[in-house]
Write a protein that holds these residues in place. Sequence first.
Motif, PDB file in Angstrom:
ATOM      1  N   SER A  24      45.140  21.948  30.217  1.00  0.00           N
ATOM      2  CA  SER A  24      45.996  20.997  30.930  1.00  0.00           C
ATOM      3  C   SER A  24      47.481  21.081  30.581  1.00  0.00           C
ATOM      4  O   SER A  24      48.321  20.862  31.443  1.00  0.00           O
ATOM      5  CB  SER A  24      45.494  19.567  30.708  1.00  0.00           C
ATOM      6  N   ASN A  25      47.843  21.388  29.369  1.00  0.00           N
ATOM      7  CA  ASN A  25      49.268  21.415  29.020  1.00  0.00           C
ATOM      8  C   ASN A  25      49.857  22.827  29.072  1.00  0.00           C
ATOM      9  O   ASN A  25      50.989  23.042  28.641  1.00  0.00           O
ATOM     10  CB  ASN A  25      49.490  20.804  27.634  1.00  0.00           C
ATOM     11  N   HIS A  26      49.096  23.772  29.601  1.00  0.00           N
ATOM     12  CA  HIS A  26      49.602  25.134  29.703  1.00  0.00           C
ATOM     13  C   HIS A  26      50.487  25.288  30.927  1.00  0.00           C
ATOM     14  O   HIS A  26      50.310  24.609  31.942  1.00  0.00           O
ATOM     15  CB  HIS A  26      48.434  26.125  29.751  1.00  0.00           C
ATOM     16  N   LEU A  27      51.456  26.201  30.807  1.00  0.00           N
ATOM     17  CA  LEU A  27      52.474  26.337  31.843  1.00  0.00           C
ATOM     18  C   LEU A  27      52.420  27.669  32.579  1.00  0.00           C
ATOM     19  O   LEU A  27      52.966  27.790  33.668  1.00  0.00           O
ATOM     20  CB  LEU A  27      53.863  26.198  31.211  1.00  0.00           C
ATOM     21  N   TYR A  28      51.813  28.664  31.945  1.00  0.00           N
ATOM     22  CA  TYR A  28      51.779  30.008  32.519  1.00  0.00           C
ATOM     23  C   TYR A  28      50.341  30.349  32.852  1.00  0.00           C
ATOM     24  O   TYR A  28      49.441  30.155  32.029  1.00  0.00           O
ATOM     25  CB  TYR A  28      52.320  31.038  31.521  1.00  0.00           C
ATOM     26  N   PHE A  29      50.132  30.960  34.009  1.00  0.00           N
ATOM     27  CA  PHE A  29      48.771  31.234  34.476  1.00  0.00           C
ATOM     28  C   PHE A  29      48.676  32.671  34.964  1.00  0.00           C
ATOM     29  O   PHE A  29      49.645  33.216  35.504  1.00  0.00           O
ATOM     30  CB  PHE A  29      48.395  30.259  35.601  1.00  0.00           C
ATOM     31  N   TYR A  30      47.510  33.249  34.765  1.00  0.00           N
ATOM     32  CA  TYR A  30      47.335  34.680  35.030  1.00  0.00           C
ATOM     33  C   TYR A  30      45.963  34.958  35.625  1.00  0.00           C
ATOM     34  O   TYR A  30      44.993  34.234  35.369  1.00  0.00           O
ATOM     35  CB  TYR A  30      47.425  35.475  33.715  1.00  0.00           C
ATOM     36  N   TRP A  31      45.915  36.038  36.395  1.00  0.00           N
ATOM     37  CA  TRP A  31      44.639  36.634  36.779  1.00  0.00           C
ATOM     38  C   TRP A  31      44.639  38.091  36.340  1.00  0.00           C
ATOM     39  O   TRP A  31      45.624  38.810  36.537  1.00  0.00           O
ATOM     40  CB  TRP A  31      44.407  36.562  38.291  1.00  0.00           C
ATOM     41  N   TYR A  32      43.525  38.498  35.735  1.00  0.00           N
ATOM     42  CA  TYR A  32      43.273  39.867  35.353  1.00  0.00           C
ATOM     43  C   TYR A  32      41.922  40.270  35.933  1.00  0.00           C
ATOM     44  O   TYR A  32      41.085  39.419  36.233  1.00  0.00           O
ATOM     45  CB  TYR A  32      43.203  40.009  33.824  1.00  0.00           C
ATOM     46  N   ARG A  33      41.721  41.570  36.064  1.00  0.00           N
ATOM     47  CA  ARG A  33      40.396  42.016  36.467  1.00  0.00           C
ATOM     48  C   ARG A  33      39.955  43.180  35.593  1.00  0.00           C
ATOM     49  O   ARG A  33      40.776  43.893  35.006  1.00  0.00           O
ATOM     50  CB  ARG A  33      40.369  42.412  37.945  1.00  0.00           C
ATOM     51  N   GLN A  34      38.642  43.355  35.529  1.00  0.00           N
ATOM     52  CA  GLN A  34      38.060  44.440  34.743  1.00  0.00           C
ATOM     53  C   GLN A  34      36.915  45.035  35.541  1.00  0.00           C
ATOM     54  O   GLN A  34      35.843  44.424  35.662  1.00  0.00           O
ATOM     55  CB  GLN A  34      37.566  43.933  33.389  1.00  0.00           C
ATOM     56  N   ILE A  35      37.157  46.206  36.098  1.00  0.00           N
ATOM     57  CA  ILE A  35      36.082  46.947  36.745  1.00  0.00           C
ATOM     58  C   ILE A  35      35.150  47.433  35.649  1.00  0.00           C
ATOM     59  O   ILE A  35      35.597  47.820  34.567  1.00  0.00           O
ATOM     60  CB  ILE A  35      36.646  48.108  37.577  1.00  0.00           C
ATOM     61  N   LEU A  36      33.854  47.417  35.934  1.00  0.00           N
ATOM     62  CA  LEU A  36      32.848  47.733  34.918  1.00  0.00           C
ATOM     63  C   LEU A  36      33.157  49.044  34.216  1.00  0.00           C
ATOM     64  O   LEU A  36      33.346  50.079  34.855  1.00  0.00           O
ATOM     65  CB  LEU A  36      31.466  47.784  35.570  1.00  0.00           C
ATOM     66  N   GLY A  37      33.235  48.983  32.880  1.00  0.00           N
ATOM     67  CA  GLY A  37      33.461  50.186  32.090  1.00  0.00           C
ATOM     68  C   GLY A  37      34.902  50.609  31.984  1.00  0.00           C
ATOM     69  O   GLY A  37      35.210  51.625  31.354  1.00  0.00           O
ATOM     70  N   GLN A  38      35.807  49.826  32.579  1.00  0.00           N
ATOM     71  CA  GLN A  38      37.215  50.202  32.550  1.00  0.00           C
ATOM     72  C   GLN A  38      38.032  49.157  31.802  1.00  0.00           C
ATOM     73  O   GLN A  38      37.523  48.141  31.360  1.00  0.00           O
ATOM     74  CB  GLN A  38      37.734  50.381  33.979  1.00  0.00           C
ATOM     75  N   LYS A  39      39.318  49.430  31.673  1.00  0.00           N
ATOM     76  CA  LYS A  39      40.167  48.527  30.919  1.00  0.00           C
ATOM     77  C   LYS A  39      40.517  47.292  31.751  1.00  0.00           C
ATOM     78  O   LYS A  39      40.386  47.280  32.974  1.00  0.00           O
ATOM     79  CB  LYS A  39      41.427  49.216  30.434  1.00  0.00           C
TER      80      LYS A  39
END
Lengths: 113, 116
Positions: free
Chosen positions: A27-42
Amino acid sequence: EPEVTQTPSHQVTQMGQEVILRCVPISNHLYFYWYRQILGQKVEFLVSFYNNEISEKSEIFDDQFSVERPDGSNFTLKIRSTKLEDSAMYFCASRVTANYGYTFGSGTRLTVV
Amino acid sequence: AQTVTQSQPEMSVQEAETVTLSCTYDTSESDYYLFWYKQPPSRQMILVIRQEAYKQQNATENRFSVNFQKAAKSFSLKISDSQLGDAAMYFCAYRSAQGAGNMLTFGGGTRLMVKP
């Protein structure tokens, strides 16, 4: 301890369909992100969001992707027309300020069939 | 652009022993943060330890410690007294101290196996 919550944990969708992945950051966080990880990858960065706008995005985050923070608590990632190669684990993350590390959610596994 | 390299795809350690995971990175910046994340089979990303580049002292969190060599751009993770629960993928990550976004750049990961 506060958590980043992601729903659903697993979503299966047909190619060409729209999907919305949901996240509730701390709730008090200001920065938001989306990341993805394809299976077996970084793990790959998709987009960062601060002060109600995108602050950075990667080449992966093309016109098929969008993010929203509609109500001050949820943070969503929409994929308009899913492709097979969108199958991946999608992680939401948030942080308080620049000096703090991220807190990641437990991820949504997206399977496009 | 920054890059992060983990040269060990897999490592194995005997329970109660010590293991070191390697990480190198490339950057032209002087101010940044480095992290190690653990990803167990559940695939959640769990922060293990972080290091600020301006600090000379190596970070320590219980059984986890780092060897940060700024000139060599090296950031290794040492796990002491390894436990079965330490078995996981470990990712090294870099974050710039500049700008508002500050995305994480991850290495390719090292799979750690712990033998009983």
